[in-house]
Design a protein around this motif. Structure first.
Motif, PDB file in Angstrom:
ATOM      1  N   PRO A  19       0.824  -1.212   0.000  1.00 23.69           N
ATOM      2  CA  PRO A  19       0.000   0.000   0.000  1.00 23.69           C
ATOM      3  C   PRO A  19       0.856   1.259   0.000  1.00 23.69           C
ATOM      4  CG  PRO A  19      -0.606  -1.505   1.781  1.00 23.69           C
ATOM      5  CD  PRO A  19       0.700  -1.963   1.241  1.00 23.69           C
ATOM      6  N   ARG A  20       0.252   2.364  -0.431  1.00 24.06           N
ATOM      7  CA  ARG A  20       0.893   3.671  -0.403  1.00 24.06           C
ATOM      8  C   ARG A  20      -0.071   4.688   0.184  1.00 24.06           C
ATOM      9  NH1 ARG A  20       5.464   4.549  -3.197  1.00 24.06           N
ATOM     10  NH2 ARG A  20       4.996   6.771  -3.182  1.00 24.06           N
ATOM     11  N   ASP A  21       0.516   5.708   0.836  1.00 22.80           N
ATOM     12  CA  ASP A  21      -0.229   6.870   1.324  1.00 22.80           C
ATOM     13  C   ASP A  21      -1.306   6.513   2.347  1.00 22.80           C
ATOM     14  OD1 ASP A  21       1.254   8.536  -0.444  1.00 22.80           O
ATOM     15  OD2 ASP A  21      -0.099   7.970  -2.077  1.00 22.80           O
ATOM     16  N   LEU A  22      -1.064   5.479   3.152  1.00 30.58           N
ATOM     17  CA  LEU A  22      -1.984   5.173   4.243  1.00 30.58           C
ATOM     18  C   LEU A  22      -1.780   6.166   5.382  1.00 30.58           C
ATOM     19  CD1 LEU A  22      -1.677   1.273   4.597  1.00 30.58           C
ATOM     20  CD2 LEU A  22      -3.420   2.560   3.354  1.00 30.58           C
ATOM     21  N   ASN A  23      -2.861   6.527   6.035  1.00 28.56           N
ATOM     22  CA  ASN A  23      -2.776   7.328   7.266  1.00 28.56           C
ATOM     23  C   ASN A  23      -3.947   6.913   8.143  1.00 28.56           C
ATOM     24  OD1 ASN A  23      -2.389   9.190   9.292  1.00 28.56           O
ATOM     25  ND2 ASN A  23      -2.050  10.919   7.912  1.00 28.56           N
ATOM     26  N   ILE A  24      -3.695   5.949   9.029  1.00 30.25           N
ATOM     27  CA  ILE A  24      -4.748   5.293   9.798  1.00 30.25           C
ATOM     28  C   ILE A  24      -4.455   5.421  11.281  1.00 30.25           C
ATOM     29  CG2 ILE A  24      -6.002   3.139  10.203  1.00 30.25           C
ATOM     30  CD1 ILE A  24      -4.973   2.155   7.490  1.00 30.25           C
ATOM     31  N   VAL A  25      -5.463   5.803  12.058  1.00 28.55           N
ATOM     32  CA  VAL A  25      -5.394   5.750  13.513  1.00 28.55           C
ATOM     33  C   VAL A  25      -6.209   4.551  13.980  1.00 28.55           C
ATOM     34  CG1 VAL A  25      -6.079   6.857  15.674  1.00 28.55           C
ATOM     35  CG2 VAL A  25      -5.046   8.214  13.852  1.00 28.55           C
ATOM     36  N   PHE A  26      -5.575   3.659  14.752  1.00 25.00           N
ATOM     37  CA  PHE A  26      -6.260   2.557  15.410  1.00 25.00           C
ATOM     38  C   PHE A  26      -6.436   2.939  16.881  1.00 25.00           C
ATOM     39  CE2 PHE A  26      -3.959   0.631  11.887  1.00 25.00           C
ATOM     40  CZ  PHE A  26      -4.866  -0.283  11.364  1.00 25.00           C
ATOM     41  N   MET A  27      -7.629   2.734  17.419  1.00 20.40           N
ATOM     42  CA  MET A  27      -7.854   3.061  18.832  1.00 20.40           C
ATOM     43  C   MET A  27      -8.758   2.009  19.464  1.00 20.40           C
ATOM     44  SD  MET A  27      -9.029   6.647  20.540  1.00 20.40           S
ATOM     45  CE  MET A  27      -9.191   6.813  22.328  1.00 20.40           C
ATOM     46  N   GLY A  28      -8.348   1.489  20.612  1.00 20.26           N
ATOM     47  CA  GLY A  28      -9.139   0.480  21.287  1.00 20.26           C
ATOM     48  C   GLY A  28      -8.274  -0.349  22.211  1.00 20.26           C
ATOM     49  N   ASP A  29      -8.678  -1.620  22.402  1.00 17.51           N
ATOM     50  CA  ASP A  29      -7.951  -2.486  23.327  1.00 17.51           C
ATOM     51  C   ASP A  29      -7.014  -3.410  22.553  1.00 17.51           C
ATOM     52  OD1 ASP A  29      -9.671  -4.319  22.220  1.00 17.51           O
ATOM     53  OD2 ASP A  29     -10.581  -4.956  24.111  1.00 17.51           O
ATOM     54  N   SER A  30      -6.692  -4.580  23.137  1.00 19.11           N
ATOM     55  CA  SER A  30      -5.671  -5.446  22.544  1.00 19.11           C
ATOM     56  C   SER A  30      -6.078  -5.980  21.172  1.00 19.11           C
ATOM     57  CB  SER A  30      -5.375  -6.622  23.483  1.00 19.11           C
ATOM     58  OG  SER A  30      -6.544  -7.375  23.737  1.00 19.11           O
ATOM     59  N   LEU A  31      -7.374  -6.152  20.918  1.00 21.53           N
ATOM     60  CA  LEU A  31      -7.801  -6.618  19.600  1.00 21.53           C
ATOM     61  C   LEU A  31      -7.322  -5.664  18.511  1.00 21.53           C
ATOM     62  CD1 LEU A  31     -11.483  -7.682  20.388  1.00 21.53           C
ATOM     63  CD2 LEU A  31      -9.473  -9.152  20.204  1.00 21.53           C
ATOM     64  N   THR A  32      -7.410  -4.374  18.794  1.00 21.77           N
ATOM     65  CA  THR A  32      -6.981  -3.375  17.815  1.00 21.77           C
ATOM     66  C   THR A  32      -5.463  -3.224  17.810  1.00 21.77           C
ATOM     67  OG1 THR A  32      -9.078  -2.213  18.029  1.00 21.77           O
ATOM     68  CG2 THR A  32      -7.259  -0.963  17.117  1.00 21.77           C
ATOM     69  N   ARG A  33      -4.825  -3.391  18.984  1.00 21.60           N
ATOM     70  CA  ARG A  33      -3.354  -3.340  19.034  1.00 21.60           C
ATOM     71  C   ARG A  33      -2.743  -4.335  18.068  1.00 21.60           C
ATOM     72  NH1 ARG A  33      -1.966  -5.991  23.693  1.00 21.60           N
ATOM     73  NH2 ARG A  33      -1.838  -4.161  25.032  1.00 21.60           N
ATOM     74  N   TYR A  34      -3.228  -5.583  18.073  1.00 21.63           N
ATOM     75  CA  TYR A  34      -2.603  -6.604  17.237  1.00 21.63           C
ATOM     76  C   TYR A  34      -2.904  -6.380  15.760  1.00 21.63           C
ATOM     77  CZ  TYR A  34      -1.595  -8.724  21.668  1.00 21.63           C
ATOM     78  OH  TYR A  34      -1.140  -8.929  22.946  1.00 21.63           O
TER      79      TYR A  34
END
Length: 243
Positions: free
Chosen positions: A56-71
């Motif tokens: 992929p190119r030009d991704l800009n993603i924020v992940f927020m949450g608990d361990s499910l989202t961490r992994y």
């Protein structure tokens, strides 16, 4: 299953395996056309999945949450840091990431080291759920891919030892002594979006979040859902909620 190859402070390698609860594992297995009941290692999985995925190119993603989202963040960050591959060695020593088998600070240190030089910041410590911080910032310049992970447990406030202006100006600062950190911010869901996520430069394109299995979960409240959607809409960020 999430497979993460880590190196601890002593230089020893571990293939860390996170096994989801049985009901989630059954759902994952149902998503594959093949019988995956005998999958126990990364190599077992590799033969069933098409790993020929374009970088992929030009991704800009924020992940927020608990361990499910961490992994999910760690898997994608690993993929991007290895130029679009999941090239991992298979080791005999296995244990679950969600346990504290290696200690949280060792986990933060080794996972951050695994993603260097692309994971530029890890504001990470674990002194119980109510005092946990795990805020990670990843930038891979060749393909201009940016990822952020912000830890949030249910109604427990988000915690950060840096305000967003520090994030925008600094890099390569692993917090590894939780006793000597002043907390700059404790925020709820909408405050994180308004005061933190929307002020990240450049502004994220997607906000991927989950609530996890937390008894005191404010995301079930319609008013909170409405405020989250409105805050993200005000910043022109696309929201993706996942279970």
């Amino acid at each position: 299953l999430s497979f993460i190859n880590l190196q601890d402070n002593n230089g020893s390698n571990h293939l860390m395996v996170w096994n989801p609860p049985s009901r989630r594992l059954e759902a994952l297995r149902d998503a594959f056309p093949n019988d995956v009941s005998n999958i126990t290692t990364y190599q077992d999985l590799h033969g069933l999945v098409n790993f020929d995925i374009p970088m992929p190119r030009d991704l800009n993603i924020v992940f927020m949450g608990d361990s499910l989202t961490r992994y999910q963040y760690l898997d994608l960050a690993f993929f991007l840091s290895r130029n679009g591959t999941w090239d991992r060695e298979d080791h005999d020593e296995h244990f679950e990431v969600k346990s504290t088998a290696v200690g949280w600070q060792n986990f933060f240190y080794s996972s951050h080291k695994m993603l260097k030089p692309f994971e530029t910041l890890c504001d990470c410590s674990r002194l119980g759920d109510n005092n946990a911080r795990e805020n990670r910032f990843f930038y891979e310049p060749h393909n201009n891919n940016r990822l952020t992970f912000l830890l949030k447990f249910g109604r427990i406030p988000f915690r950060s030892s840096w305000d967003v202006s520090y994030i925008n100006e600094h890099s390569d600062s692993l917090v590894n002594d939780p006793q000597n950190v002043d907390i700059a911010q404790t925020l709820n869901w909408t405050e994180v979006i308004d005061k933190f996520v929307c002020k990240i430069i450049p502004r994220p394109t997607f906000f991927v979040f989950n609530s996890g299995l937390w008894a005191d979960d404010e995301l079930v409240e319609v008013d909170v859902q409405t405020k989250i959607v409105q805050s993200l809409s005000n910043c022109n960020i696309i929201s993706v909620y996942k279970t």
